[in-house]
Scaffold this motif. Sequence first.
Motif, short mmCIF file in Angstrom:
data_model
loop_
_atom_site.label_atom_id
_atom_site.label_comp_id
_atom_site.label_asym_id
_atom_site.label_seq_id
_atom_site.Cartn_x
_atom_site.Cartn_y
_atom_site.Cartn_z
N ASP A 21 0.85 -1.26 0.06
CA ASP A 21 0.08 0.21 0.04
C ASP A 21 0.82 1.36 -0.03
OD1 ASP A 21 1.01 -0.28 2.60
OD2 ASP A 21 -0.91 -0.04 3.56
N CYS A 22 2.29 0.98 -0.17
CA CYS A 22 3.15 2.05 -0.19
C CYS A 22 4.32 1.89 -1.21
CB CYS A 22 3.54 2.20 1.36
SG CYS A 22 4.67 3.73 1.55
N PRO A 23 4.03 1.87 -2.54
CA PRO A 23 5.06 1.46 -3.36
C PRO A 23 5.80 2.73 -3.70
CG PRO A 23 2.85 2.21 -4.38
CD PRO A 23 2.57 2.13 -3.23
N LEU A 24 7.01 2.38 -4.31
CA LEU A 24 7.84 3.75 -4.58
C LEU A 24 7.35 4.68 -5.28
CD1 LEU A 24 11.38 1.56 -5.05
CD2 LEU A 24 10.80 3.28 -2.89
N TYR A 30 13.75 7.17 -8.74
CA TYR A 30 14.71 7.84 -9.37
C TYR A 30 15.88 8.05 -8.32
CZ TYR A 30 17.59 10.45 -12.53
OH TYR A 30 18.56 11.13 -13.08
N GLY A 31 15.64 8.38 -7.27
CA GLY A 31 16.78 8.66 -6.09
C GLY A 31 17.28 7.53 -5.97
N ALA A 49 15.12 9.43 -19.60
CA ALA A 49 15.79 8.37 -20.12
C ALA A 49 15.32 7.42 -18.97
CB ALA A 49 17.09 8.17 -20.35
N PHE A 50 15.60 7.34 -17.72
CA PHE A 50 15.06 6.50 -16.64
C PHE A 50 13.63 6.11 -16.73
CE2 PHE A 50 13.30 5.98 -12.62
CZ PHE A 50 14.11 4.70 -12.12
N ILE A 61 5.60 4.02 -13.29
CA ILE A 61 6.40 4.82 -12.14
C ILE A 61 5.19 5.51 -11.30
CG2 ILE A 61 8.52 4.89 -13.44
CD1 ILE A 61 7.96 7.73 -13.77
N GLN A 62 4.08 5.49 -11.73
CA GLN A 62 3.17 6.20 -10.95
C GLN A 62 2.51 5.37 -9.82
OE1 GLN A 62 2.71 9.36 -10.83
NE2 GLN A 62 4.23 9.56 -12.61
N ASP A 63 2.71 4.21 -10.23
CA ASP A 63 2.34 2.89 -9.32
C ASP A 63 3.07 1.90 -9.56
OD1 ASP A 63 0.64 1.66 -7.46
OD2 ASP A 63 -0.89 0.87 -9.22
#
Length: 85
Positions: A21-24, A30-31, A49-50, A61-63
Motif C-alpha cells: 500500500d506504499c509503493p515507491l 529515481y533517487g 531516459a530513466f 512509475i506512478q504505481d
Amino acid sequence: MATSHFERFLNEATVPDPDTDCPLQPDCLYGLYVSWCILDRVDPKPDDAFRAAMRRNGIDIQDSRLRMNGPAAADYILASYPSAA
C-alpha cells in the motif's frame, strides 16, 4: 540479449510487491536508481531516459508496486535522511 543496466537496477535494488500500500513513488524510484548507479560506478541517465526505460521494462512509475532492496536502499535512505545515520 544483454541485460541493460536498467534491468540490473530493477533486479538488484527493487523487489516486486503487488500487495504493497506504499509503493515507491517516481522521485524516490529515481533517487534509488541514482544511489544504485553511484554504488555500481555507473553514470546515471537523466530522468527522462530513466522513465522511458522503466516503461520499456513494464514499470508504471506512478504505481510501481516495487519496494527498495539491497545496498542501494540503505544508501538512498541514509542520503535522504542524514539524521537517521
